[in-house]
Design a protein around this motif. Structure first.
Motif, PDB file in Angstrom:
ATOM      1  N   SER A 259     -19.903 -72.550  32.495  1.00 34.06           N
ATOM      2  CA  SER A 259     -21.211 -72.766  31.864  1.00 34.06           C
ATOM      3  C   SER A 259     -22.118 -73.674  32.681  1.00 34.06           C
ATOM      4  O   SER A 259     -23.344 -73.592  32.580  1.00 34.06           O
ATOM      5  N   SER A 260     -21.526 -74.552  33.492  1.00 29.12           N
ATOM      6  CA  SER A 260     -22.322 -75.470  34.323  1.00 29.12           C
ATOM      7  C   SER A 260     -22.714 -74.870  35.664  1.00 29.12           C
ATOM      8  O   SER A 260     -23.549 -75.439  36.369  1.00 29.12           O
ATOM      9  N   TRP A 261     -22.121 -73.756  36.036  1.00 28.40           N
ATOM     10  CA  TRP A 261     -22.262 -73.282  37.420  1.00 28.40           C
ATOM     11  C   TRP A 261     -22.972 -71.937  37.523  1.00 28.40           C
ATOM     12  O   TRP A 261     -22.760 -71.188  38.462  1.00 28.40           O
ATOM     13  N   SER A 262     -23.835 -71.624  36.562  1.00 24.88           N
ATOM     14  CA  SER A 262     -24.521 -70.337  36.562  1.00 24.88           C
ATOM     15  C   SER A 262     -25.900 -70.450  37.220  1.00 24.88           C
ATOM     16  O   SER A 262     -26.275 -71.500  37.733  1.00 24.88           O
ATOM     17  N   SER A 263     -26.666 -69.356  37.141  1.00 21.34           N
ATOM     18  CA  SER A 263     -28.046 -69.360  37.640  1.00 21.34           C
ATOM     19  C   SER A 263     -29.010 -70.000  36.652  1.00 21.34           C
ATOM     20  O   SER A 263     -30.211 -70.048  36.898  1.00 21.34           O
TER      21      SER A 263
ATOM     22  N   LEU B 193      -9.211 -72.367  40.289  1.00 17.82           N
ATOM     23  CA  LEU B 193     -10.383 -72.328  39.420  1.00 17.82           C
ATOM     24  C   LEU B 193     -10.989 -73.699  39.195  1.00 17.82           C
ATOM     25  O   LEU B 193     -12.160 -73.813  38.812  1.00 17.82           O
ATOM     26  N   ASP B 194     -10.226 -74.753  39.414  1.00 13.67           N
ATOM     27  CA  ASP B 194     -10.709 -76.114  39.186  1.00 13.67           C
ATOM     28  C   ASP B 194     -11.324 -76.734  40.437  1.00 13.67           C
ATOM     29  O   ASP B 194     -11.709 -77.904  40.410  1.00 13.67           O
ATOM     30  N   ALA B 195     -11.407 -75.964  41.516  1.00 15.15           N
ATOM     31  CA  ALA B 195     -11.905 -76.546  42.772  1.00 15.15           C
ATOM     32  C   ALA B 195     -12.856 -75.603  43.503  1.00 15.15           C
ATOM     33  O   ALA B 195     -12.933 -75.624  44.726  1.00 15.15           O
ATOM     34  N   THR B 196     -13.595 -74.786  42.761  1.00 14.72           N
ATOM     35  CA  THR B 196     -14.548 -73.884  43.416  1.00 14.72           C
ATOM     36  C   THR B 196     -15.695 -74.692  44.019  1.00 14.72           C
ATOM     37  O   THR B 196     -16.176 -75.655  43.430  1.00 14.72           O
ATOM     38  N   ARG B 197     -16.114 -74.291  45.188  1.00 14.65           N
ATOM     39  CA  ARG B 197     -17.222 -74.972  45.865  1.00 14.65           C
ATOM     40  C   ARG B 197     -17.869 -74.010  46.851  1.00 14.65           C
ATOM     41  O   ARG B 197     -17.280 -72.994  47.245  1.00 14.65           O
ATOM     42  N   GLY B 198     -19.098 -74.322  47.231  1.00 12.66           N
ATOM     43  CA  GLY B 198     -19.781 -73.493  48.205  1.00 12.66           C
ATOM     44  C   GLY B 198     -19.133 -73.595  49.575  1.00 12.66           C
ATOM     45  O   GLY B 198     -18.525 -74.607  49.915  1.00 12.66           O
ATOM     46  N   THR B 199     -19.265 -72.541  50.366  1.00  7.33           N
ATOM     47  CA  THR B 199     -18.711 -72.521  51.717  1.00  7.33           C
ATOM     48  C   THR B 199     -19.838 -72.378  52.740  1.00  7.33           C
ATOM     49  O   THR B 199     -20.976 -72.011  52.404  1.00  7.33           O
ATOM     50  N   ASP B 200     -19.512 -72.645  53.997  1.00  8.87           N
ATOM     51  CA  ASP B 200     -20.490 -72.504  55.075  1.00  8.87           C
ATOM     52  C   ASP B 200     -21.027 -71.083  55.148  1.00  8.87           C
ATOM     53  O   ASP B 200     -22.242 -70.869  55.302  1.00  8.87           O
ATOM     54  N   ASP B 201     -20.141 -70.088  55.038  1.00  6.95           N
ATOM     55  CA  ASP B 201     -20.567 -68.695  55.144  1.00  6.95           C
ATOM     56  C   ASP B 201     -21.513 -68.323  54.006  1.00  6.95           C
ATOM     57  O   ASP B 201     -22.511 -67.611  54.221  1.00  6.95           O
ATOM     58  N   GLU B 202     -21.204 -68.783  52.798  1.00  8.13           N
ATOM     59  CA  GLU B 202     -22.067 -68.477  51.657  1.00  8.13           C
ATOM     60  C   GLU B 202     -23.438 -69.130  51.816  1.00  8.13           C
ATOM     61  O   GLU B 202     -24.473 -68.525  51.516  1.00  8.13           O
ATOM     62  N   MET B 203     -23.438 -70.356  52.309  1.00  7.08           N
ATOM     63  CA  MET B 203     -24.700 -71.050  52.538  1.00  7.08           C
ATOM     64  C   MET B 203     -25.534 -70.318  53.579  1.00  7.08           C
ATOM     65  O   MET B 203     -26.738 -70.095  53.382  1.00  7.08           O
ATOM     66  N   ASP B 204     -24.905 -69.924  54.665  1.00  4.56           N
ATOM     67  CA  ASP B 204     -25.628 -69.212  55.722  1.00  4.56           C
ATOM     68  C   ASP B 204     -26.189 -67.894  55.202  1.00  4.56           C
ATOM     69  O   ASP B 204     -27.327 -67.512  55.534  1.00  4.56           O
TER      70      ASP B 204
ATOM     71  N   LEU C 130     -29.770 -79.643  49.507  1.00  7.90           N
ATOM     72  CA  LEU C 130     -29.488 -80.903  48.826  1.00  7.90           C
ATOM     73  C   LEU C 130     -28.081 -80.917  48.255  1.00  7.90           C
ATOM     74  O   LEU C 130     -27.359 -81.901  48.359  1.00  7.90           O
ATOM     75  N   PHE C 131     -27.700 -79.832  47.605  1.00  8.66           N
ATOM     76  CA  PHE C 131     -26.328 -79.683  47.129  1.00  8.66           C
ATOM     77  C   PHE C 131     -26.073 -78.218  46.796  1.00  8.66           C
ATOM     78  O   PHE C 131     -26.999 -77.402  46.740  1.00  8.66           O
ATOM     79  N   THR C 132     -24.825 -77.895  46.621  1.00  9.37           N
ATOM     80  CA  THR C 132     -24.415 -76.541  46.268  1.00  9.37           C
ATOM     81  C   THR C 132     -23.482 -76.619  45.064  1.00  9.37           C
ATOM     82  O   THR C 132     -22.950 -77.682  44.745  1.00  9.37           O
ATOM     83  N   TYR C 133     -23.305 -75.497  44.414  1.00  9.30           N
ATOM     84  CA  TYR C 133     -22.247 -75.426  43.401  1.00  9.30           C
ATOM     85  C   TYR C 133     -21.776 -73.989  43.270  1.00  9.30           C
ATOM     86  O   TYR C 133     -22.475 -73.054  43.667  1.00  9.30           O
ATOM     87  N   ALA C 134     -20.583 -73.842  42.744  1.00  7.34           N
ATOM     88  CA  ALA C 134     -19.991 -72.511  42.613  1.00  7.34           C
ATOM     89  C   ALA C 134     -19.127 -72.455  41.364  1.00  7.34           C
ATOM     90  O   ALA C 134     -18.500 -73.444  40.972  1.00  7.34           O
ATOM     91  N   GLY C 135     -19.124 -71.314  40.734  1.00  2.00           N
ATOM     92  CA  GLY C 135     -18.287 -71.097  39.556  1.00  2.00           C
ATOM     93  C   GLY C 135     -17.718 -69.699  39.573  1.00  2.00           C
ATOM     94  O   GLY C 135     -18.082 -68.868  40.426  1.00  2.00           O
TER      95      GLY C 135
ATOM     96  N   ARG D 298     -18.133 -84.912  45.797  1.00  2.00           N
ATOM     97  CA  ARG D 298     -17.704 -84.386  47.104  1.00  2.00           C
ATOM     98  C   ARG D 298     -17.112 -82.996  46.954  1.00  2.00           C
ATOM     99  O   ARG D 298     -17.433 -82.075  47.709  1.00  2.00           O
ATOM    100  N   LEU D 299     -16.244 -82.838  45.954  1.00  2.00           N
ATOM    101  CA  LEU D 299     -15.518 -81.580  45.804  1.00  2.00           C
ATOM    102  C   LEU D 299     -16.396 -80.460  45.270  1.00  2.00           C
ATOM    103  O   LEU D 299     -16.365 -79.335  45.769  1.00  2.00           O
ATOM    104  N   ARG D 300     -17.236 -80.754  44.243  1.00  2.00           N
ATOM    105  CA  ARG D 300     -17.913 -79.684  43.531  1.00  2.00           C
ATOM    106  C   ARG D 300     -19.362 -79.458  43.938  1.00  2.00           C
ATOM    107  O   ARG D 300     -19.900 -78.366  43.705  1.00  2.00           O
ATOM    108  N   LEU D 301     -20.016 -80.464  44.536  1.00  2.00           N
ATOM    109  CA  LEU D 301     -21.447 -80.340  44.794  1.00  2.00           C
ATOM    110  C   LEU D 301     -21.851 -80.425  46.257  1.00  2.00           C
ATOM    111  O   LEU D 301     -23.025 -80.211  46.581  1.00  2.00           O
ATOM    112  N   LEU D 302     -20.922 -80.717  47.120  1.00  2.00           N
ATOM    113  CA  LEU D 302     -21.292 -80.893  48.525  1.00  2.00           C
ATOM    114  C   LEU D 302     -20.564 -79.941  49.454  1.00  2.00           C
ATOM    115  O   LEU D 302     -20.397 -80.214  50.640  1.00  2.00           O
ATOM    116  N   GLY D 303     -20.120 -78.805  48.934  1.00  2.00           N
ATOM    117  CA  GLY D 303     -19.481 -77.815  49.778  1.00  2.00           C
ATOM    118  C   GLY D 303     -20.429 -77.288  50.839  1.00  2.00           C
ATOM    119  O   GLY D 303     -21.474 -76.726  50.521  1.00  2.00           O
ATOM    120  N   GLY D 304     -20.099 -77.499  52.102  1.00  2.00           N
ATOM    121  CA  GLY D 304     -20.940 -77.041  53.209  1.00  2.00           C
ATOM    122  C   GLY D 304     -22.135 -77.918  53.506  1.00  2.00           C
ATOM    123  O   GLY D 304     -22.935 -77.613  54.383  1.00  2.00           O
TER     124      GLY D 304
END
Length: 557
Positions: free
Chosen positions: A55-59, A297-308, A329-334, A535-541
């Motif tokens: 619920s926190s990681w949608s569009s 499922l408890d550690a999803t985060r954005g990756t470099d490839d997804e950001m690119d 600024l930050f990323t998130y993934a769910g 660090r884990l959930r919002l700063l992937g990549g």
């Protein structure tokens, strides 16, 4: 003021609930609200915080699902459009209309005429809507309205309206508060599994992570609304796999050259997947991906490839944007809790929710799928099924007509009145705007706290991320927060500003300490845990420097 008070083990063991719900995301909260307001006794249990999962990681959209039309999911679109209209009225402080434009490019996998037919159908399925009907933009009109779009292959566009929930976390929270006000109980940071005897559920086996206690809770029906964790919550019951989730990643950037004043919904040139560029919280939310996910499922985060991928597609759509990784600024993934469909392309997996009962286990109902928008319909449909299992005739659901705790029938007038009261305090415009956007009419509770104790009006931190001491008090005493991350990211929402709450976490922990009985050592642990969460959930990549309250860089990798 105690609304979301944590029940004791003795209170839970001594009760028998009509329904126990696993999961305090939007699905679980909606089921709890519908059930409690229709007279059932309800317990909600979640292994983490309220609304801290998918619920926190949608569009963060409240939408009919335009793209679902091409897959023939008319019922989902109808339900979503119906619930969108209801949410605009019962939660006007959280859910607001948002204009969209679909650019019609030659590379789109569907021709323009097919998009236009879809728009007419979209309008038809929402005849009683309060937002404007769609409007066609020819090549000249779209150049005037959105001159920054790449002109190559652009033949025009379609402008329409959907909805946005800037703070989806608060939508979940207020839904659960409404359930609790109707008599439901809840327990967060407690792992729950289904207890079964003689082929029928008897309730839950619970492990309270805060106290270490393990105990049983008795319930006639169990609803497994754990989102992508549905299979995990049903482990050991010998059920077929239900969830085949896909990962969606988003990134957040500041306004950029050529940034639109509407949301853009377009097809990526590289693979025709839908991409969104959305004005959000004073910045822009760009997403999303849709790839199969089998990881933690408890550690999803954005990756470099997804950001690119997202940056490249946005720069292709808006050539002057010039976005780079340094812009993020930050990323998130769910993970979307979609049904398990091996061999089916991720984009073709049905998005309609499933409410499943199980022949082998009486009294167990599992929810597969579900989205922010149609949660009102999902809640009612699930409780109707619960009533059938219980053999009870319940009154009709009123959740779609009943305002959420922060709502008001005339929100603009209520907001103006609250703004006048807040003007009597020395708060910046940014702080006032956030208070109204986050709490709605519940700002009144904050003002009452300040009136009874002026120290509650003191600001913690400075600038846009400053928050009232009263917000910490409210979060802990009336909104179920038990950790610093809960307060910053799912109550006050300052954790979704560019500073990510890192500039105020130490001060917030110190204010929360006497309320939660923390020692100095526990305060330090809470701050460290919050920074690890960021660090884990919002700063992937993300490589940018993030500063703490002393202006020192915080480790982000």
């Amino acid at each position: 003021m105690d609304v979301l008070d944590r029940p004791s083990v003795e209170q839970l063991q001594g009760a028998h609930f009509d329904v126990a719900v696993i999961g305090a995301g939007i699905n679980g909260a909606a089921v709890a609200r519908d059930a409690a307001t229709r007279g059932l006794s309800v317990l909600v249990v979640d292994k983490a915080d309220i609304g801290s999962g998918t619920s926190s990681w949608s569009s963060r959209l409240i939408h009919g699902g335009l793209r679902y039309l091409e897959h023939g999911e008319l019922r989902l679109v109808y339900e979503s459009l119906h619930d969108r209209e209801k949410l605009l009225h019962i939660a006007p402080h959280l859910v607001t209309p948002l204009p969209f434009v679909v650019p019609l490019y030659k590379h789109n996998h569907k021709p323009g005429w097919m998009f236009r037919i879809g728009m007419y159908l979209y309008d038809t399925l929402s005849l009683r809507k309060s937002v404007p009907r769609h409007r066609r933009l020819d090549r000249k009109a779209i150049k005037v309205e959105l001159g920054s779009l790449n002109p190559e292959g652009l033949s025009g566009g379609l402008r329409y309206y959907d909805g946005q929930v800037v703070f989806a976390e608060r939508l979940v929270l207020e839904t659960l508060i409404s359930a609790v006000e109707a008599g439901a109980r809840f327990l967060t940071y407690a792992e729950a599994s289904v207890a079964v005897s003689g082929g029928r559920v008897t309730g839950l086996k619970v492990h309270d992570q805060l106290t270490g206690q393990q105990f049983d809770v008795h319930a006639s029906v169990v609803v497994n609304a754990a989102g992508p964790w549905v299979d995990e919550a049903g482990a050991g019951l010998q059920l077929d796999r239900m969830i085949g989730g896909t990962k969606g990643t988003h990134l957040v950037v500041d306004p950029f050259p050529g940034a639109p004043d509407v949301a853009l919904y377009y097809e990526a040139r590289s693979d025709n997947r839908p991409i969104l560029v959305i004005p959000w919280n004073g910045r822009y939310l760009i997403g999303t991906t849709d790839d199969r996910f089998e990881g933690d499922l408890d550690a999803t985060r954005g990756t470099d490839d997804e950001m690119d991928y997202l940056l490249t597609e946005t720069n292709t759509l808006i050539p002057e944007a010039g976005l780079t990784r340094d812009s993020v600024l930050f990323t998130y993934a769910g993970v979307r809790p979609l049904p398990y469909r091996p061999g089916v392309k991720s984009g073709n997996i049905p998005r309609s929710h499933l409410i499943l009962d199980h022949e082998s286990i009486g009294g167990l109902i599992s929810i597969v799928g579900g989205k922010l928008t149609p949660h009102l319909s999902l809640g009612t449909e699930t409780v109707d099924k619960v009533a059938a299992v219980l053999g009870r005739k319940l009154p009709a659901s009123r959740t779609a007509e009943t305002a959420l705790p922060g709502g008001a029938s005339d929100w603009p007038a209520a907001a103006r009145a609250l703004r006048r009261e807040l003007a009597g305090h020395d708060y910046t415009a940014a702080v006032v705007d956030r208070l109204l956007d986050v709490y709605g009419t519940r700002v009144r509770v904050l003002l009452d706290l300040v009136k009874s104790d002026p120290a509650q009006g003191a600001l913690i931190g400075s600038g846009d991320s400053a928050l009232l001491t009263a917000e910490v008090t409210l979060a802990v005493k009336a909104e179920g927060a038990v950790h610093v991350a809960d307060i910053l990211h799912r109550r006050s929402m300052v954790g979704l500003l560019p500073t990510l709450g890192l500039d105020v976490d130490q001060a917030v922990a110190e204010v929360a300490a006497p309320l939660l009985g923390w020692s100095a050592e526990q305060v330090g642990s809470e701050v460290a845990a919050h920074r690890e969460y960021v660090r884990l959930r919002l700063l992937g990549g993300v490589d940018r420097a993030v500063l703490d309250e002393a202006g020192q860089p915080v480790a982000t990798s």
